[in-house]
Write an enzyme that holds these catalytic residues in place. Structure first.
Site, short mmCIF file in Angstrom:
data_model
loop_
_atom_site.label_atom_id
_atom_site.label_comp_id
_atom_site.label_asym_id
_atom_site.label_seq_id
_atom_site.Cartn_x
_atom_site.Cartn_y
_atom_site.Cartn_z
CE LYS A 52 -15.69 15.39 -7.32
NZ LYS A 52 -15.99 14.99 -8.69
CD GLN A 96 -17.37 17.01 -11.41
OE1 GLN A 96 -16.37 16.63 -10.78
NE2 GLN A 96 -18.58 16.60 -11.10
CG ASP A 119 -13.63 10.37 -11.30
OD1 ASP A 119 -14.18 10.38 -10.18
OD2 ASP A 119 -13.65 11.34 -12.08
N1 GUN Z 1 -20.07 13.92 -12.10
C1 GUN Z 1 -20.93 13.43 -11.20
N2 GUN Z 1 -20.30 12.56 -10.37
C2 GUN Z 1 -19.01 12.50 -10.79
C3 GUN Z 1 -17.86 11.80 -10.33
O1 GUN Z 1 -17.89 11.01 -9.38
N3 GUN Z 1 -16.71 12.03 -11.03
C4 GUN Z 1 -16.66 12.87 -12.09
N4 GUN Z 1 -15.48 13.00 -12.72
N5 GUN Z 1 -17.70 13.54 -12.54
C5 GUN Z 1 -18.87 13.36 -11.88
#
Ligand code: GUN
Length: 284
Positions: A52, A96, A119
């Protein structure tokens, strides 16, 4: 021969489009900013978070990383989120997942301002998506829609079957396919005669969470198969929820793992962040 839907190419197209938008924004003194919070050092989460950050750098988005120890309390985490909610220079906040067991994930998600919920996990964001109001779209399902659209695959009127009903993928995936006028079925672990259900699909989305679960027996000749799963097999190689080699001969189009849906999730996260810098959402 099946069309192999290349998520790397399509996500790069999207990121390049965003890079141009961000360059134009910078001429007006606007720099999008994403705050990424990671609790603990789960290796898979660290890989996702790093990817990211890399995507932010590529596009020109300012990324701020907050690495909190595994032992952080829920209150401390929530206080950080509340500080970021108030910080006008931050357009997007991402925590996350998964979080350590002593932290209530749902409670944390609800503290993120819906105005910065890139998200798309906050209940208000989910509600807006369901009723079709403009707003953040959940990244993985939105990425799947982009893969289909940018590969010239029509959704309207098609039988769409989503296998899996998680809050992050299955449920919002079904809702976005419905928004595109698909005829949508959600199947799950308690579905009877699963193969009969999945064989109805013109578009089959596998979000089961089990490696190579979807074999040729589950798929109609000529279907489009989208694989949201990601696992490591016994040889430490990545594979999806779909048994690619078994399914590829039957289908008209399919996403590979890796290089299918995975890169799209990050591209759509970046899209949410840039959109919110162009026209920031206000809090209700
Ligand atoms: N953990 C696995 N996929 C995601 C996601 O798309 N966003 C977040 N915040 N955590 C994750």
């Amino acid at each position: 021969m099946a069309q192999i839907i290349d998520g790397k190419v399509i996500s790069t197209q999207i990121k390049d489009e965003l890079k141009e938008k961000v360059a134009a924004l910078k001429e007006h003194g606007i720099v999008p900013c994403l705050a990424v919070i990671q609790v603990g050092q789960d290796p898979a989460s660290s890989v996702y978070v790093n990817n990211k950050k890399k995507a932010c750098t590529y596009i020109g988005i300012d990324s701020r990383a907050y690495e909190l120890p595994e032992s952080v309390s829920q209150t401390e985490l929530m206080e950080l989120i509340e500080t970021l909610n108030r910080d006008e220079s931050v357009n997007g906040i991402l925590v996350q997942l998964p979080l350590p067991k002593h932290i209530d994930e749902n409670a944390v998600i609800q503290v993120i301002s819906p105005a910065k919920d890139v998200d798309g996990f906050h209940p208000e964001t989910v509600g807006n998506m369901c009723i079709g109001t403009d707003g953040f779209l959940p990244c993985t399902p939105a990425g799947v829609i982009q893969l289909l659209k940018r590969s010239g695959i029509e959704i309207a009127g098609k039988e769409c079957v989503v296998v899996g009903r998680s809050n992050i993928v299955g449920k919002p995936m079904a809702m976005l396919l419905l928004r595109e006028n698909g005829t949508v079925t959600i199947a799950h672990s308690k579905t009877k005669n699963l193969k009969e259900v999945t064989k109805r699909a013109d578009i089959l989305v596998a979000a089961v969470g089990k490696p190579k679960f979807i074999t040729g027996e589950y798929v109609k000749e000529g279907a489009v198969v989208i694989d949201v799963g990601i696992h490591r097999n016994e040889n430490n190689k990545l594979c999806g929820d779909v048994d690619f080699d078994d399914v590829v001969q039957k289908v008209s189009a399919i996403t590979p793992v890796p290089g299918g849906v995975g890169p799209m999730t990050i591209a759509m996260l970046m899209d949410n962040c840039v959109k919110n810098a162009v026209s920031p959402k206000s809090e209700c």
